[in-house]
Design a protein around this motif. Structure first.
Motif, PDB file in Angstrom:
ATOM      1  N   PRO A 271      43.854 -20.763 -31.381  1.00  0.00           N
ATOM      2  CA  PRO A 271      44.729 -20.735 -30.207  1.00  0.00           C
ATOM      3  C   PRO A 271      44.386 -19.664 -29.191  1.00  0.00           C
ATOM      4  O   PRO A 271      44.850 -19.733 -28.051  1.00  0.00           O
ATOM      5  N   PHE A 272      43.587 -18.670 -29.562  1.00  0.00           N
ATOM      6  CA  PHE A 272      43.251 -17.593 -28.628  1.00  0.00           C
ATOM      7  C   PHE A 272      41.984 -17.883 -27.826  1.00  0.00           C
ATOM      8  O   PHE A 272      41.576 -17.057 -26.999  1.00  0.00           O
TER       9      PHE A 272
ATOM     10  N   LEU B 167      20.705 -18.878 -33.024  1.00  0.00           N
ATOM     11  CA  LEU B 167      21.931 -19.518 -32.558  1.00  0.00           C
ATOM     12  C   LEU B 167      22.616 -18.619 -31.539  1.00  0.00           C
ATOM     13  O   LEU B 167      22.719 -17.400 -31.739  1.00  0.00           O
ATOM     14  N   GLU B 168      23.065 -19.227 -30.470  1.00  0.00           N
ATOM     15  CA  GLU B 168      23.812 -18.503 -29.450  1.00  0.00           C
ATOM     16  C   GLU B 168      25.227 -19.068 -29.429  1.00  0.00           C
ATOM     17  O   GLU B 168      25.447 -20.215 -29.062  1.00  0.00           O
ATOM     18  N   VAL B 169      26.191 -18.264 -29.873  1.00  0.00           N
ATOM     19  CA  VAL B 169      27.595 -18.659 -29.946  1.00  0.00           C
ATOM     20  C   VAL B 169      28.308 -18.076 -28.732  1.00  0.00           C
ATOM     21  O   VAL B 169      28.402 -16.848 -28.595  1.00  0.00           O
ATOM     22  N   GLU B 170      28.791 -18.937 -27.871  1.00  0.00           N
ATOM     23  CA  GLU B 170      29.482 -18.481 -26.663  1.00  0.00           C
ATOM     24  C   GLU B 170      30.923 -18.991 -26.689  1.00  0.00           C
ATOM     25  O   GLU B 170      31.169 -20.184 -26.866  1.00  0.00           O
ATOM     26  N   THR B 171      31.863 -18.074 -26.544  1.00  0.00           N
ATOM     27  CA  THR B 171      33.285 -18.427 -26.534  1.00  0.00           C
ATOM     28  C   THR B 171      33.916 -17.910 -25.249  1.00  0.00           C
ATOM     29  O   THR B 171      33.429 -16.957 -24.644  1.00  0.00           O
ATOM     30  N   ARG B 172      35.026 -18.539 -24.864  1.00  0.00           N
ATOM     31  CA  ARG B 172      35.793 -18.060 -23.715  1.00  0.00           C
ATOM     32  C   ARG B 172      37.238 -17.907 -24.136  1.00  0.00           C
ATOM     33  O   ARG B 172      37.842 -18.824 -24.698  1.00  0.00           O
ATOM     34  N   ASP B 173      37.784 -16.729 -23.881  1.00  0.00           N
ATOM     35  CA  ASP B 173      39.135 -16.410 -24.307  1.00  0.00           C
ATOM     36  C   ASP B 173      40.172 -17.071 -23.427  1.00  0.00           C
ATOM     37  O   ASP B 173      39.944 -17.316 -22.234  1.00  0.00           O
ATOM     38  N   ASP B 174      41.331 -17.328 -24.026  1.00  0.00           N
ATOM     39  CA  ASP B 174      42.497 -17.736 -23.258  1.00  0.00           C
ATOM     40  C   ASP B 174      43.204 -16.478 -22.763  1.00  0.00           C
ATOM     41  O   ASP B 174      42.976 -15.371 -23.250  1.00  0.00           O
ATOM     42  N   PHE B 175      44.081 -16.660 -21.768  1.00  0.00           N
ATOM     43  CA  PHE B 175      44.879 -15.548 -21.264  1.00  0.00           C
ATOM     44  C   PHE B 175      45.821 -15.106 -22.367  1.00  0.00           C
ATOM     45  O   PHE B 175      46.589 -15.912 -22.903  1.00  0.00           O
ATOM     46  N   SER B 176      45.763 -13.832 -22.756  1.00  0.00           N
ATOM     47  CA  SER B 176      46.420 -13.402 -23.988  1.00  0.00           C
ATOM     48  C   SER B 176      47.771 -12.730 -23.789  1.00  0.00           C
ATOM     49  O   SER B 176      48.558 -12.664 -24.739  1.00  0.00           O
ATOM     50  N   MET B 177      48.054 -12.225 -22.607  1.00  0.00           N
ATOM     51  CA  MET B 177      49.329 -11.517 -22.434  1.00  0.00           C
ATOM     52  C   MET B 177      50.499 -12.488 -22.539  1.00  0.00           C
ATOM     53  O   MET B 177      50.488 -13.566 -21.956  1.00  0.00           O
ATOM     54  N   ILE B 178      51.530 -12.096 -23.285  1.00  0.00           N
ATOM     55  CA  ILE B 178      52.759 -12.883 -23.421  1.00  0.00           C
ATOM     56  C   ILE B 178      53.860 -12.188 -22.622  1.00  0.00           C
ATOM     57  O   ILE B 178      54.215 -11.046 -22.911  1.00  0.00           O
ATOM     58  N   PHE B 179      54.363 -12.862 -21.627  1.00  0.00           N
ATOM     59  CA  PHE B 179      55.451 -12.325 -20.799  1.00  0.00           C
ATOM     60  C   PHE B 179      56.326 -13.506 -20.410  1.00  0.00           C
ATOM     61  O   PHE B 179      56.003 -14.264 -19.503  1.00  0.00           O
ATOM     62  N   GLU B 180      57.418 -13.682 -21.149  1.00  0.00           N
ATOM     63  CA  GLU B 180      58.278 -14.839 -20.967  1.00  0.00           C
ATOM     64  C   GLU B 180      59.722 -14.386 -20.773  1.00  0.00           C
ATOM     65  O   GLU B 180      60.473 -14.248 -21.739  1.00  0.00           O
ATOM     66  N   PRO B 181      60.136 -14.116 -19.533  1.00  0.00           N
ATOM     67  CA  PRO B 181      61.531 -13.726 -19.303  1.00  0.00           C
ATOM     68  C   PRO B 181      62.458 -14.936 -19.339  1.00  0.00           C
ATOM     69  O   PRO B 181      62.071 -16.057 -19.006  1.00  0.00           O
TER      70      PRO B 181
END
Length: 593
Positions: free
Chosen positions: A122-123, A141-155
């Motif tokens: 999920p990240f 092998l070249e492993v390339e990943t891209r992160d999701d936006f990780s900050m949680i701010f839910e008012p």
């Protein structure tokens, strides 16, 4: 006092985890001499079509932040801010999900499965594993990943004072360690304020294991859970196991038509330990195993009214339902049958993001028998089944999942606590930017051992525009249809889209479910504004505007905000159905991504 101490200990554990150093060694390759060097790009090297048994001489991990492309000048500050506050997933975390190591032969199935397992996290937004000639008879092998936006701010906001009623804050990839840490608070008004902590690690114990800890004080009770699980990610792994325990105390409310809703307090304790092992060839195999479970449940006989001013006694003349307590220890046999392959698709449950859908069939079975241990004197049999089947590809896909469980009382010689639910869905993607989703969901309960009702007001399983409905049933059927359209944009900050939708549902009565009635069909139509941040994220943000179409006097025009990632599993069961199920059925073990 013991409950308060356990809650305080759980809070302290989560707070300590949240205070761990925020650092990242992403995009770094740790060599044998202990020095950290930037990975060497494979640009200019000859790409290899696939793995064919060549020795792996090196594995390079390159982790990317959420925004990799430059944004328009007026929005470039967003990209700079995210890069400064975001910690990329660590190199060693990514390596834990790989099925290949340096020195081993390169296997195409292992490469594809490693890539899919990374995409299931999920990240991460996406993952790619490319193979290059190392010019020495092997491959790198070249492993390339891209992160999701990780900050949680839910008012949690409202139109009147105070504007902010609650807050959920944290990080879903703390320090790039594949750890979710969050705290939440919500004003309880006349009751206790809601306070909670969450801690989840998806790469626990330096492996593909998951650890979950949650502790929450509700307005009128608490919920504490601890779980260690090694999910069955791939046919290439040999074992999967689970260990969990927890306890809850919460009031379950009953909808009673024109009468005010009353509630009965339910207390539960549960524990589960089990494991399965693989038997058979990859792609067409069986899982066999066993588990030991314990469940204690009791429901108060005193009916309460949870009013805006606080808890008061129920003085209405309507009879209050009673429920038998449960105290049982079971030995369970676990069996799974699986013939599955994965197809990578885009724009199904996400707006434009990639996900891997299962095509084929799988069946999970649990059969348990109670044993007499100390105070556990219940005598019963327990059976549960989880069936999944799907057919299709990148343009059209049909999937079905059904979950059923029941308990046979050996003393009364009768079945009870029968719960079943399921989803049937068709995804159709006639063009790159268009997706049509048609689905139906059904749920039912009968002869329950715990308070149980279904309604069209449920957020996950009901019909929009009817959240204030006072009617309840024992069976529910809902149909939904949605047409999505992705709007082209050059901003590179988010994917944007619109949708039109229609829903219809109804309830049926059952004598064993308190206050249940049969209703006519209720419906809703509306439009939605959709977004995915960053682009190709699998988390879908949406604002729904729903106009109810029914004769329910409690219908209301509804504006609903939501943010959810549905790409990891085909279906998440509604909460009002989960409330009636046994807590010890190993759902996490048989949720095969």
């Amino acid at each position: 006092m013991s409950t308060r101490r356990a809650f305080a200990a759980a809070c302290l554990a989560a707070c300590l985890a949240a205070c761990l150093p925020w650092y990242s060694v992403s995009a770094q390759d740790v060599r044998a001499n202990g020095q950290k060097q930037p990975p060497v790009s494979s640009r200019g090297r000859l790409p290899v079509t696939g793995c064919a048994g060549q020795p792996i001489s090196d594995i390079i991990v390159i982790t990317q932040p959420p925004f990799t492309e430059r944004l328009p000048t007026r929005l470039e500050w967003v990209r700079r801010t995210v890069r400064k506050t975001h910690a990329n997933t660590r190199d060693e975390v990514v390596r834990r999900f790989l099925l290949m190591k340096i020195g081993e032969a390169c296997n195409q199935i292992q490469r594809a499965e490693s890539e899919r397992i990374l995409r299931a996290q999920p990240f991460l937004v996406d993952a790619r594993i490319r193979v290059f000639d190392d010019e020495a008879g092997g491959v790198r092998l070249e492993v390339e990943t891209r992160d999701d936006f990780s900050m949680i701010f839910e008012p949690t906001v409202q139109s009147k004072s105070p504007l902010v009623r609650g807050m959920r804050f944290g990080d879903s990839n703390l320090g790039g360690s594949a750890t979710l840490a969050a705290i939440n608070w919500r004003d309880g008004r006349a009751y206790n304020d809601v306070l909670g902590v969450e801690l989840e690690n998806y790469a626990f114990g330096r492996g593909r294991n998951e650890f979950r800890l949650s502790a929450q004080r509700h307005r009128f009770g608490q919920d504490m859970r601890l779980e260690f699980v090694r999910p069955y990610y791939t046919d290439l792994q040999r074992y999967a196991w689970i260990g969990s325990l927890g306890g809850t105390r919460e009031p379950i409310e009953f909808r009673r038509g024109d009468l005010p809703r009353n509630a009965l307090t339910v207390r539960r304790e549960f524990a589960n330990v089990g494991a399965v092992t693989r038997v058979g060839p990859v792609g067409r195999l069986r899982l066999v195993g066993a588990s030991l479970t314990r469940e204690v449940q009791r429901t108060d006989e005193q009916s309460l009214l949870l009013t805006r001013e606080g808890v008061i006694a129920d003085t209405t003349d309507v009879a209050v339902p009673t429920f038998r307590p449960q105290r049982v220890v079971r030995v369970n046999a676990l069996l799974g049958v699986r013939a599955i392959r994965f197809v990578q698709v885009q724009g199904f449950d996400a707006l434009t993001g990639a996900q891997d859908v299962r095509v084929g069939m799988q069946l999970g079975l649990v059969a348990g028998r109670s044993i007499l241990v100390r105070q556990a004197r219940d005598r019963d049999h327990f059976v549960a089944a989880n069936l999944y089947g799907a057919y299709g590809g990148t343009r059209s896909f049909v999937g079905l999942q059904a979950v059923t469980e029941g308990r046979y009382d050996r003393d009364a010689k009768a079945w009870d606590n029968f719960v079943t639910s399921g989803r049937l869905a068709w995804y159709f993607r006639p063009a790159v930017r268009q997706t049509t989703v048609v689905e139906s969901e059904w749920s039912a309960g009968r002869d329950m051992r715990v308070p149980f009702q279904l309604s069209l007001a449920d957020r996950e399983g009901g019909v929009m525009g009817h959240r204030n409905s006072r009617q309840a049933g024992a069976r529910r059927l809902v149909f939904r249809a949605e047409q999505r359209l992705v709007v082209p944009t050059r901003l590179n900050i988010a994917d944007v889209g619109f949708a039109g939708f229609a829903e219809a549902g109804r309830l049926w009565a059952e004598q064993s479910v308190p206050y249940s009635i049969s209703t006519p069909w209720r419906g809703a139509v509306g439009v939605s504004v959709l977004a995915a941040v960053p682009p190709r994220s699998r988390r879908l943000w949406r604002v729904d505007f729903a106009l109810p179409v029914s004769a329910d006097p409690q219908r209301r025009f509804e504006v609903r905000f939501s943010s959810i990632d549905r790409s990891r599993v085909f279906w998440n069961e509604p909460r009002d159905v989960q409330a009636g199920r046994e807590r010890t059925a190993p759902s996490s073990l048989f949720t095969w991504p």
